[in-house]
Structure formats: C-alpha cells, structure tokens
Design an enzyme around this catalytic site. Structure first.
Site, mmCIF file in Angstrom:
data_model
loop_
_atom_site.group_PDB
_atom_site.id
_atom_site.type_symbol
_atom_site.label_atom_id
_atom_site.label_comp_id
_atom_site.label_asym_id
_atom_site.label_seq_id
_atom_site.Cartn_x
_atom_site.Cartn_y
_atom_site.Cartn_z
ATOM 1 C CB SER A 242 -1.552 4.597 2.408
ATOM 2 O OG SER A 242 -0.771 3.447 2.734
ATOM 3 C CE LYS A 243 -3.971 5.359 -4.992
ATOM 4 N NZ LYS A 243 -3.616 5.821 -6.341
ATOM 5 N NE ARG A 244 2.561 2.391 3.743
ATOM 6 C CZ ARG A 244 2.661 1.901 4.952
ATOM 7 N NH1 ARG A 244 2.769 0.589 5.114
ATOM 8 N NH2 ARG A 244 2.646 2.686 6.012
ATOM 9 C CG HIS A 245 -2.013 0.442 5.013
ATOM 10 N ND1 HIS A 245 -1.857 1.781 5.282
ATOM 11 C CD2 HIS A 245 -1.020 -0.189 5.674
ATOM 12 C CE1 HIS A 245 -0.816 1.944 6.086
ATOM 13 N NE2 HIS A 245 -0.297 0.769 6.340
#
Length: 485
Positions: A242-245
C-alpha cells in the site's frame, strides 16, 4: 530455429507508473537484453473513461527516468480496435465463436444462482448452440468464444510451473461487446500475436488470464507465447503493498531523491535471486538475469534497504552527476528552499566542490540538498536549536578571537585554514572542538555538516569572515579567549 525473443510491457494508463509496474518493465527489459532480443511498449488504453493523457505521459517519463528503453514505437491498443474486431469476426466465421443474446437481467440471474449454489459465477452457454433467429427483435449480441467444455487448459509457466485448469470451470468469455468494442482478453492476444511477442512476463494476478488467453490463441490457430507470472510485491509486514509501504508512483521516488540506478538495482533484487550479490551494474544485471531465478513467493518492499542502497550509489556517483540530478529536482524542491529552476554558475561550482563531503552520509538527494543549504540559504544562516544553544557568550567570544588569524590565511585552502584554527585553539588552551564547533554553527547554522575546513574552503574567505563576525558581534562583554578565563 527458435524465434528471436520479444517481450513487452503493457501498462494501462489509468494512473501513475507504480513500483510493481516498474519492476515488471525492468524484468521484461533485462530478459530481452539478456537474450539479445527486443522489449516493446504497449499502452493498453481501451478503458476510455479512465485512460488519460497525463497518465500516459507519467508512464513514458517514468520509464525514461528509470533508464528502461523500449524498442520501436509505442503501440496504442485503442487504435487497433478494428484489427481486434476482425479477429473476433474470423472466429465467428470459423465456428469458434458465436453470437450471444443473453440480456443483462439473465446474466444477473445466472450470477445469483451461482452464488446461492456456492459455485463461481459463470455464463451457462444458453446461446452456444441456439438459433440466432430466436433472438429478441432489435437485440444487439456480444460475440463469445466457443471454449472447450471438456478436458484441461495447461499453462507451462517459467515461474509458477505447470498450472492446470479444468475447462468446465472456464466459461465462454466475451470477445466483442454488443457495441462492437473488443474486450481486454481479445485485444491482448491479438496485439501480442501481431507484435511478435514470444514471452509474456507480468504479475501473477494475470495467471488466470493466461488460461483464457491460451484458449483464444488455440481458437485462432496461433502459437502461444511463453509465460512467466511473477509474484506481487508486499510490504515488509507481508501485507499487500500500500502507499504506506511504498506503493508510490515512480515520479514520487524521483522527488524523494532516489537515483534511477539505485532504484533499478533495488527492484531487480525484489523477487529475483543471484547468490549473495546485492550491487549490480546494468551490464551485470543483463548478463545474470534469467527467469528461473525468480521466486514464487511475494517479495517484500523495504524502504530502509532502498535508502542504504541509494546512499551507496550517491557516494559512488561523480560529483557533477549528483549536482545535475539535484538541478533536475529544483522545479519540485527548489521553491520551498528559495531556489529557482537552476543553479547559477557560482553556486554550481561550489556544490561540485563541496559534494564529496555533502554526499558522505546522505541517503537521498533531498538530504544532500538540505545539507548544502549553507551554500544557498540566507547569510548568515539561521541557527537550528542545537546551534543556538552551542553559541553561548563564551563560544561567540572565541569566534571573535579567531577572526584576526583567519583574516591572514593565504592561500584560503583547507590545510591552511585548519592549521590556523588548531594554532589558535592550542595557544588559548582549548580543545579543537571548542573552537571548531562554534565555527561550524556560525557558518552552517547547524552542529553537523561536511568537514568544517572543506566547508570553509568552499564558502570562501570573505563569506566566512562575514558570517563569523555576524555571530561574534553579540559576544558577551566578558572575553573568553582562554580555557582558564
């Protein structure tokens, strides 16, 4: 004689070029180059509502920045719709496809029945052998593939191994919609055939598509390409990326200050193994890359590892190249730092001179640019909290005390500057750090920087003296020119 290898990267322009797509493009590029073949680029823009020119531009720019070069002209799938329809009509004429007049309501009823019975939804073939004369008046049919109802469809995959589907579980897919537009499944097969693609290397979320596309190849009497479905990239916690990754567009990685060579090197090791080697030149990647070394398990994205690798590439890169890369980021990073869209000649020269020290501990270009702020920011530079605390009255008095000696330094070069600072410290009974740290704070606004004497050499004598005077001016009345005092 085997066919020359042709791979392709075929993104949909409905958003940015994300990190998974970039890795897929890289794997296609490396495999083609490894075997002396070609990699083609196809933009799959048949989704007219979601495809945008901005996304196409971002994909092309992202690939170019990353250093992935495709062969020949870009192919746009939507422009080939007439060719796709021609293929569907040929299947219809050969009895390998048929007109289906099932209404939307009937299809919904089939799906609902399948849900109630706990089986996958699939078309029940009600128009497969039915007389089109029975069709409702004015109804516009779709064209469906007459898929085999018995036996198996087998995909021999370079990564996943032998994968088998029972044909009874694969229904008659739509090839041409009722408005005459081709479906993705048909368009991909026709385009790959016409482009001479020999190897389809893509994410394993397309594995089931390979079974359906194999049936279309067989129906058309065309040779099926070789398949390699690579596992997707997960976050460090094993969850879907995801974007946080790090599921960002390639343009975001550029703006975060990563070098394309470092990102290429990082991406190639995401899911591809080659002993314990971590650092690869492009030539080494091309020479070593092959499909059997791609693992079946999802790779895990690790920002810390990418940063460390990027730091290595920063330290190895020529100083002029780093300055050029910094300049390329100025449209994004410059305004907030009071910089224009380019460096003036004097600043560029100073950045090149200071770069060995600037890049030594930096992980990204953004860190390099921020650590160089003493070269382009206000003069004297604003003090951060630690520098403010360091420059107490005694420290400012030391600055005033060393000014006469620094004014006499000639030539203004690092060894000569260091000799004067050391001599002053020893003569006054100070440790070197008691003089050097106030100088660093006064000249850079921070308590950490590249080597102090290199910083002073780059800033120049007049600028150093002006900054030191400005910070020494507020020295307490009581002089502190000796350790005893």
């Amino acid at each position: 004689m085997s066919r020359p290898v042709v791979t392709r990267f075929a993104p949909s322009p409905t958003g940015f070029l994300h990190i998974g797509g970039a890795r897929t493009a890289l794997f296609n590029w490396l495999y083609a180059r490894h075997l002396g073949g070609r990699m083609l680029l196809r933009i799959e823009d048949t989704d007219r509502e979601r495809s945008t020119e901005a996304a196409i531009g971002a994909i092309l720019d992202g690939l170019s920045w990353l250093g992935i070069e495709w062969d020949g002209d870009v192919v746009y799938q939507f422009a080939r719709a007439a060719r796709h329809r021609e293929a569907a009509e040929s299947l219809l004429a050969a009895g390998r496809a048929y007109h289906c007049y099932a209404t939307q309501g009937e299809l919904e009823e089939m799906r609902e029945t399948a849900r109630r019975e706990g089986r996958p939804p699939r078309y029940d073939g009600r128009w497969r052998d039915r007389d089109p004369a029975e069709a409702p008046a004015g109804a516009k049919p779709v064209i469906r593939l007459r898929a085999p109802g018995e036996g198996e469809t087998v995909v021999e995959d370079h990564v996943q191994g032998r994968v088998v589907w029972q044909n009874r579980d694969l229904d008659d897919l739509v090839l041409l919609r009722s408005d005459g537009t081709p479906t993705y499944m048909l368009a991909v097969v026709v385009d790959d055939h016409d482009m001479g693609v020999t190897h389809v290397i893509r994410g394993d979320d397309h594995l089931t598509n390979a079974a359906r596309q194999t049936q279309i190849y067989d129906a058309l009497g065309w040779e099926t390409p070789e398949w390699a479905h690579i596992p997707l990239i997960h976050g460090p916690d094993g969850a879907k990326l995801s974007k946080r990754h790090g599921a960002l567009g390639i343009d975001a990685y550029r703006e975060l200050g990563y070098l394309p060579a470092a990102l290429r090197n990082y991406l190639v090791r995401l899911g591809w193994s080659y002993g314990n080697q971590e650092i690869f030149s492009d030539a080494e990647m091309v020479a070593a890359f092959d499909l059997p070394q791609i693992g079946r398990s999802p790779a895990r994205f690790d920002f810390a590892k990418l940063e460390n690798l990027n730091g290595h590439y920063l330290r190895e890169a020529p100083d002029e190249e780093i300055v050029a890369a910094l300049e390329g980021l100025l449209p994004v990073l410059g305004p907030a730092r009071g910089l224009g869209r380019g460096f003036d000649p004097a600043l560029r020269a100073k950045l090149v001179q200071a770069m060995p020290g600037l890049k030594e501990r930096a992980k990204t270009l953004v860190e390099v640019l921020d650590s160089a702020s003493f070269l382009y920011g206000p003069s004297p530079p604003a003090l951060d909290g630690k520098a403010e605390a360091l420059l107490d009255g005694a420290a400012r008095a030391r600055l005033a005390g060393i000014l006469p000696g620094l004014a006499e330094v000639a030539p203004w070069e690092a060894p000569e500057i260091e000799a004067v600072v050391r001599s002053f410290a020893e003569g006054a009974g100070f440790k070197l750090g008691q003089v050097a740290q106030p100088l660093r704070a006064a000249l850079t606004g921070r308590t950490t920087s590249p080597g102090l004497f290199d910083v002073m050499a780059v800033l120049g004598q007049a600028e150093c003296l002006a900054r030191i005077r400005a910070r020494a001016a507020s020295a307490e009345a009581r002089p502190a020119l000796s350790a005893a005092g």
